[in-house]
Design an enzyme around this catalytic site. Structure first.
Site, PDB file in Angstrom:
ATOM      1  N   PRO A  26     -52.683  11.911 -11.264  1.00 14.24           N
ATOM      2  CA  PRO A  26     -52.533  12.326 -13.160  1.00 14.24           C
ATOM      3  C   PRO A  26     -51.408  12.626 -13.437  1.00 14.24           C
ATOM      4  O   PRO A  26     -51.165  12.677 -14.720  1.00 14.24           O
ATOM      5  CB  PRO A  26     -53.896  13.109 -12.721  1.00 14.24           C
ATOM      6  CG  PRO A  26     -54.705  12.963 -11.619  1.00 14.24           C
ATOM      7  CD  PRO A  26     -53.586  12.664 -10.520  1.00 14.24           C
ATOM      8  N   GLU A  44     -57.258  17.956  -3.641  1.00 18.03           N
ATOM      9  CA  GLU A  44     -56.331  18.220  -4.602  1.00 18.03           C
ATOM     10  C   GLU A  44     -55.044  17.661  -4.704  1.00 18.03           C
ATOM     11  O   GLU A  44     -54.047  17.980  -5.461  1.00 18.03           O
ATOM     12  CB  GLU A  44     -55.999  19.858  -4.612  1.00 18.03           C
ATOM     13  CG  GLU A  44     -57.434  20.620  -4.589  1.00 18.03           C
ATOM     14  CD  GLU A  44     -57.911  20.399  -6.260  1.00 18.03           C
ATOM     15  OE1 GLU A  44     -57.194  20.784  -7.080  1.00 18.03           O
ATOM     16  OE2 GLU A  44     -58.958  20.035  -6.531  1.00 18.03           O
ATOM     17  N   ARG A  50     -50.138 -10.236 -10.017  1.00 15.58           N
ATOM     18  CA  ARG A  50     -50.243 -11.508 -10.842  1.00 15.58           C
ATOM     19  C   ARG A  50     -48.792 -12.016 -11.339  1.00 15.58           C
ATOM     20  O   ARG A  50     -48.837 -12.887 -11.956  1.00 15.58           O
ATOM     21  CB  ARG A  50     -51.377 -11.029 -11.816  1.00 15.58           C
ATOM     22  CG  ARG A  50     -50.634  -9.973 -12.810  1.00 15.58           C
ATOM     23  CD  ARG A  50     -52.229  -9.655 -13.757  1.00 15.58           C
ATOM     24  NE  ARG A  50     -52.327 -10.830 -14.496  1.00 15.58           N
ATOM     25  CZ  ARG A  50     -51.940 -11.281 -15.728  1.00 15.58           C
ATOM     26  NH1 ARG A  50     -50.862 -10.463 -16.032  1.00 15.58           N
ATOM     27  NH2 ARG A  50     -52.245 -12.233 -16.296  1.00 15.58           N
ATOM     28  N   ASP A  96     -49.459 -11.959 -22.627  1.00 19.47           N
ATOM     29  CA  ASP A  96     -50.524 -10.719 -22.462  1.00 19.47           C
ATOM     30  C   ASP A  96     -50.207  -9.621 -23.353  1.00 19.47           C
ATOM     31  O   ASP A  96     -48.945  -9.782 -23.822  1.00 19.47           O
ATOM     32  CB  ASP A  96     -50.264 -10.106 -20.919  1.00 19.47           C
ATOM     33  CG  ASP A  96     -50.867 -11.197 -20.003  1.00 19.47           C
ATOM     34  OD1 ASP A  96     -51.462 -11.930 -20.409  1.00 19.47           O
ATOM     35  OD2 ASP A  96     -50.492 -11.076 -18.670  1.00 19.47           O
TER      36      ASP A  96
END
Length: 273
Positions: free
Chosen positions: A92, A119, A161, A176
Site C-alpha cells: 500500500p 505487516e 494483455r 482502453d
C-alpha cells in the site's frame, strides 16, 4: 516474459492458469513459476515471520527465507543488464499502479513478485535487492489487503494483455481507459452490442450510422463525459495540448474551462443546457 511469484499461499495464484493469462502460458508467451516461500525455512514449524522490533501489533516477514528464496530464483538465468529481472513488491505504500506502469513492466523480460503478508517484509530485504536489480514497490489502491497475492493477479493480468500475441486483436487495448496517447487521462465510454433493442432500450443512433468519423467523435465525447462525471481529478490534471477544437467544445459544455497553463478547471456554473 518470465514471471516468478514467491508466496506462502501458492494456491492463491491458481487464477494464473485461466483466461488470457492461462492461454498466454499455454502458447508460450508467459513462463510462470510460483514458489512456496516455506521451502526456504529450516525449522520444523516452517516459520516465515517474527515480532517487530520496536514493538507493536502484528508480525513481520523474516529476512532469511526471503533472501534465500530470491537468491536461488535470481541465480536461475540472471543477467545483470537490460534483460535482467525486475523485483515487484506489492505494498500500500508503493507507487500507484497505472496503465503507464503496466506498459513499462510489459517491456521487461522477467518480473519477480514478492507479495507480503502480515505487516510486510523486513525492509532490509527490499534495500538489499535494490542494490542488485530494479525494484518497483507498487500499490493497486488506497486500501489494505490481507496479502499481496491479489495485487500480483491484478498486475499480471494488466501486464500480460499488453504482450504481443496475447489478445486476439492487437488493437483491442488502443482505446482502453488510460491507454497511452489520446486516452491517457480519460475513461473509456459506454459500449453496446446486439440486439439493437433490449427491454425497451435502444442504442445511440450514431453507432448504426456507419459514419466512422462521427462514431469516433461520439466515443471521444462520451469518454470526456464519463471522465468528468466519475473522475474529475483526471480532467484537472490532463494537459490540453493534445486536445482539438471539438475536445475543448465538449469540455466547455461539460462545465470545464482551460487555464493559461494548459490545465482545466471546473466552472461553478457547471454543465451547459
Amino acid at each position: 516474459m518470465r514471471l516468478d511469484v514467491v508466496t506462502i499461499f501458492p494456491e492463491y495464484l491458481e487464477p494464473l492458469n485461466v483466461s488470457l493469462v492461462g492461454k498466454a502460458r499455454a502458447r508460450g508467451r508467459l513462463d510462470v513459476h510460483v514458489h512456496d516461500l516455506r521451502r526456504w525455512t529450516y525449522d520444523r514449524h516452517n516459520t516465515v515471520d517474527d515480532t517487530p522490533y520496536g514493538g507493536g501489533p502484528g508480525m513481520v516477514m523474516k529476512t532469511g527465507p526471503w533472501g534465500d528464496a530470491l537468491d536461488e530464483i535470481l541465480a536461475d538465468g540472471y543477467e545483470a543488464d537490460a534483460r535482467g529481472p525486475v523485483l515487484v513488491v506489492p505494498t500500500p505504500s508503493g507507487r500507484p499502479f497505472t496503465q503507464e506502469l503496466a506498459v513499462e513492466l510489459s517491456e521487461r523480460p522477467w518480473l519477480v513478485f514478492a507479495p507480503a503478508r502480515y505487516e510486510g517484509i523486513d525492509r532490509r530485504v527490499v534495500d538489499e535487492y535494490a542494490t542488485r536489480l530494479p525494484v518497483v514497490e507498487v500499490s493497486i489502491g488506497d486500501y489494505v489487503l490481507a496479502g499481496g497475492e491479489a495485487a500480483v493477479l491484478v498486475i499480471t493480468e494488466a501486464v500480460a494483455r499488453l504482450l504481443p500475441g496475447v489478445l486476439g486483436n492487437a488493437e483491442s487495448h488502443r482505446d482502453d481507459s488510460f491507454a497511452p496517447g489520446a486516452m491517457a487521462d480519460l475513461l473509456e465510454g459506454p459500449v453496446y452490442t446486439k440486439p439493437p433493442e433490449w427491454r425497451g432500450r435502444g442504442i445511440p443512433d450514431v453507432l448504426l450510422s456507419g459514419h466512422h468519423g462521427r462514431i469516433a467523435r461520439w466515443r471521444r465525447d462520451e469518454a470526456f463525459r464519463r471522465t468528468a462525471l466519475n473522475r474529475p481529478d483526471l480532467i484537472e490534471r490532463c494537459d490540453s495540448a493534445g486536445f482539438d477544437k471539438k475536445d475543448r467544445e465538449t469540455l466547455s459544455i461539460l462545465g470545464w474551462s482551460p487555464e493559461p497553463g494548459g490545465r482545466f478547471w471546473r466552472r461553478p456554473d457547471g454543465v451547459e443546457e
